[in-house]
Design a protein around this motif. Sequence first.
Motif, PDB file in Angstrom:
ATOM      1  N   GLN A  39       0.914  -1.155   0.152  1.00  0.00           N
ATOM      2  CA  GLN A  39       0.015  -0.044  -0.003  1.00  0.00           C
ATOM      3  C   GLN A  39       0.854   1.301   0.035  1.00  0.00           C
ATOM      4  OE1 GLN A  39      -2.851   0.124   3.119  1.00  0.00           O
ATOM      5  NE2 GLN A  39      -4.198   1.527   1.931  1.00  0.00           N
ATOM      6  N   LYS A  43      -3.252   5.309  -1.809  1.00  0.00           N
ATOM      7  CA  LYS A  43      -3.898   4.324  -2.634  1.00  0.00           C
ATOM      8  C   LYS A  43      -4.160   2.974  -1.690  1.00  0.00           C
ATOM      9  CE  LYS A  43      -0.653   5.346  -6.541  1.00  0.00           C
ATOM     10  NZ  LYS A  43       0.304   4.979  -7.564  1.00  0.00           N
ATOM     11  N   GLU A  44      -5.020   2.460  -2.686  1.00  0.00           N
ATOM     12  CA  GLU A  44      -5.580   1.162  -1.848  1.00  0.00           C
ATOM     13  C   GLU A  44      -4.410   0.149  -1.701  1.00  0.00           C
ATOM     14  OE1 GLU A  44     -10.066   1.641  -3.233  1.00  0.00           O
ATOM     15  OE2 GLU A  44      -9.226  -0.237  -3.729  1.00  0.00           O
ATOM     16  N   ARG A  45      -4.675  -0.788  -0.932  1.00  0.00           N
ATOM     17  CA  ARG A  45      -3.652  -1.896  -0.971  1.00  0.00           C
ATOM     18  C   ARG A  45      -3.999  -2.793  -1.933  1.00  0.00           C
ATOM     19  NH1 ARG A  45      -3.332  -4.589   5.226  1.00  0.00           N
ATOM     20  NH2 ARG A  45      -3.090  -2.514   5.486  1.00  0.00           N
TER      21      ARG A  45
END
Length: 125
Positions: A39, A43-45
């Motif tokens: 991650q 931002k998203e994982r």
Amino acid sequence: QVQLVESGGGLVQAGGSLRLSCAASGRTFVMYGMGWFRQAPGKEREFVAAISWSGSISYADSVKGRFTISRDGAKNTMYLQMNSLKPEDMAVYYCAAADVVTNRPLSATSEYRYWGQGTQVTVSS
């Protein structure tokens, strides 16, 4: 309960290498699939790599040919060898373990039950 502890993160120049480790303890007999996610800030994982209990492996397209996932059952430890690192690889890397019996490498965060605390990987350009 399963505890996961990552190590091996750090600062590396672009083109360099790092090897992450994920040591598992506790009720490890319920662990089947394991995986690495990352991650970056804002931002998203995202999925990086996964290995099923039977040894099937999957990689994100962005790391294919550069990263290698492996698992030592005797040591209850999973590894991620990262070569040819790029600035875009910079993120917090998390290991995860699933308690689902499947031969398929698991690539969704929702499929994992146990998570480590993460280790920072910084790549300088």
